[in-house]
Design a protein around this motif. Structure first.
Motif, PDB file in Angstrom:
ATOM      1  N   ALA A  13       0.813  -1.206   0.000  1.00  0.00           N
ATOM      2  CA  ALA A  13       0.000   0.000   0.000  1.00  0.00           C
ATOM      3  C   ALA A  13       0.846   1.255   0.000  1.00  0.00           C
ATOM      4  N   GLU A  74      -7.876   5.195  12.464  1.00  0.00           N
ATOM      5  CA  GLU A  74      -7.862   4.421  11.231  1.00  0.00           C
ATOM      6  C   GLU A  74      -6.428   4.024  10.902  1.00  0.00           C
ATOM      7  N   PRO A  75      -6.215   2.742  10.520  1.00  0.00           N
ATOM      8  CA  PRO A  75      -4.850   2.264  10.244  1.00  0.00           C
ATOM      9  C   PRO A  75      -4.075   3.108   9.237  1.00  0.00           C
ATOM     10  N   ALA A  76      -4.696   3.520   8.143  1.00  0.00           N
ATOM     11  CA  ALA A  76      -3.974   4.293   7.130  1.00  0.00           C
ATOM     12  C   ALA A  76      -3.562   5.664   7.669  1.00  0.00           C
ATOM     13  N   ASP A 135      -1.138  -4.187   4.129  1.00  0.00           N
ATOM     14  CA  ASP A 135      -2.518  -3.684   4.093  1.00  0.00           C
ATOM     15  C   ASP A 135      -3.387  -4.492   5.051  1.00  0.00           C
ATOM     16  N   PRO A 136      -3.809  -3.896   6.176  1.00  0.00           N
ATOM     17  CA  PRO A 136      -4.596  -4.655   7.151  1.00  0.00           C
ATOM     18  C   PRO A 136      -5.944  -5.129   6.601  1.00  0.00           C
ATOM     19  N   ARG A 137      -6.446  -4.476   5.575  1.00  0.00           N
ATOM     20  CA  ARG A 137      -7.717  -4.924   4.984  1.00  0.00           C
ATOM     21  C   ARG A 137      -7.545  -6.255   4.268  1.00  0.00           C
ATOM     22  N   LEU A 138      -6.345  -6.501   3.753  1.00  0.00           N
ATOM     23  CA  LEU A 138      -6.070  -7.750   3.050  1.00  0.00           C
ATOM     24  C   LEU A 138      -5.475  -8.810   3.952  1.00  0.00           C
ATOM     25  N   HIS A 139      -4.844  -8.371   5.041  1.00  0.00           N
ATOM     26  CA  HIS A 139      -4.117  -9.290   5.901  1.00  0.00           C
ATOM     27  C   HIS A 139      -4.534  -9.110   7.352  1.00  0.00           C
ATOM     28  N   GLY A 140      -5.800  -8.838   7.583  1.00  0.00           N
ATOM     29  CA  GLY A 140      -6.290  -8.543   8.919  1.00  0.00           C
ATOM     30  C   GLY A 140      -6.096  -9.660   9.923  1.00  0.00           C
ATOM     31  N   HIS A 141      -5.935 -10.863   9.457  1.00  0.00           N
ATOM     32  CA  HIS A 141      -5.758 -12.011  10.356  1.00  0.00           C
ATOM     33  C   HIS A 141      -4.322 -12.179  10.807  1.00  0.00           C
ATOM     34  N   TYR A 144       1.096  -7.261  10.341  1.00  0.00           N
ATOM     35  CA  TYR A 144       1.394  -6.558   9.093  1.00  0.00           C
ATOM     36  C   TYR A 144       2.284  -5.354   9.390  1.00  0.00           C
TER      37      TYR A 144
END
Length: 179
Positions: A13, A74-76, A135-141, A144
């Motif tokens: 990202a 927010e993470p970003a 990207d926490p939205r893609l790798h939230g589990h 990151y």
């Protein structure tokens, strides 16, 4: 050591180049006691456990303190503030999202840490994500990189990480007493 086909990095990202991601991965893997196992862990789970103290150390800062320091949730937005505060130094977010780890050069024992802040030095272990997991939205589990390491060995200044923690802790405590 590793072959480019072993890592297959993806531009994150923050726009890190694929070749830089491979170079960073190789640099991080130098810290691994068993490079093959660390690489396999990255392939299977996206994370591996690396020892602190030689190649790097880390400052663990609770997420609530980082959010207070950044004045964001927010993470970003937090990542943008971290880039500024830590001069682009790398920061990892824990798997459960409760802690941020600013990677720093190794130092001797660190005294005068703000309450709730932990320095991970010699013989401490840190769960480190693959360099492409940004990207926490893609790798939230998984763990990151809130701020990826853009070049091998590019670390946060210890004083900057401790200053961020002190400011965040003060804002967090002040906010808590004002409510």
């Amino acid at each position: 050591m590793t072959e480019p086909r072993d890592l297959e990095p993806v531009t994150g990202a923050h726009g890190a180049e694929a070749l830089s991601s491979v170079a960073v991965a190789e640099w991080l893997l130098f810290a691994a006691p068993d490079t093959s196992q660390a690489l396999q862990d990255w392939r299977l789970t996206g994370t591996t456990v690396l020892p602190c103290g030689d190649s790097f150390s880390a400052v663990r800062i609770p997420a609530a303190v980082v959010q207070a320091a950044a004045n964001r949730r927010e993470p970003a937005a937090i990542a943008e503030r971290l880039v500024d505060a830590l001069l682009g130094g790398p920061v990892v977010v824990s798997t459960d999202g409760t802690s941020y780890f600013a990677l720093t050069p190794s130092a001797g024992p660190v005294r005068q840490l703000p309450a709730g802040i932990e320095y991970l030095g010699q013989s401490a272990l840190l769960m480190v994500p693959r360099p492409d997991l940004t990207d926490p939205r893609l790798h939230g589990h998984a763990s990151y990189w809130a701020v990826p390491m853009l070049e091998p060995g590019n670390l946060c200044q210890l004083d900057a990480a401790l200053q961020l923690a002190a400011v965040g802790r003060h804002r967090h405590l002040t906010k808590g007493t004002e409510q």
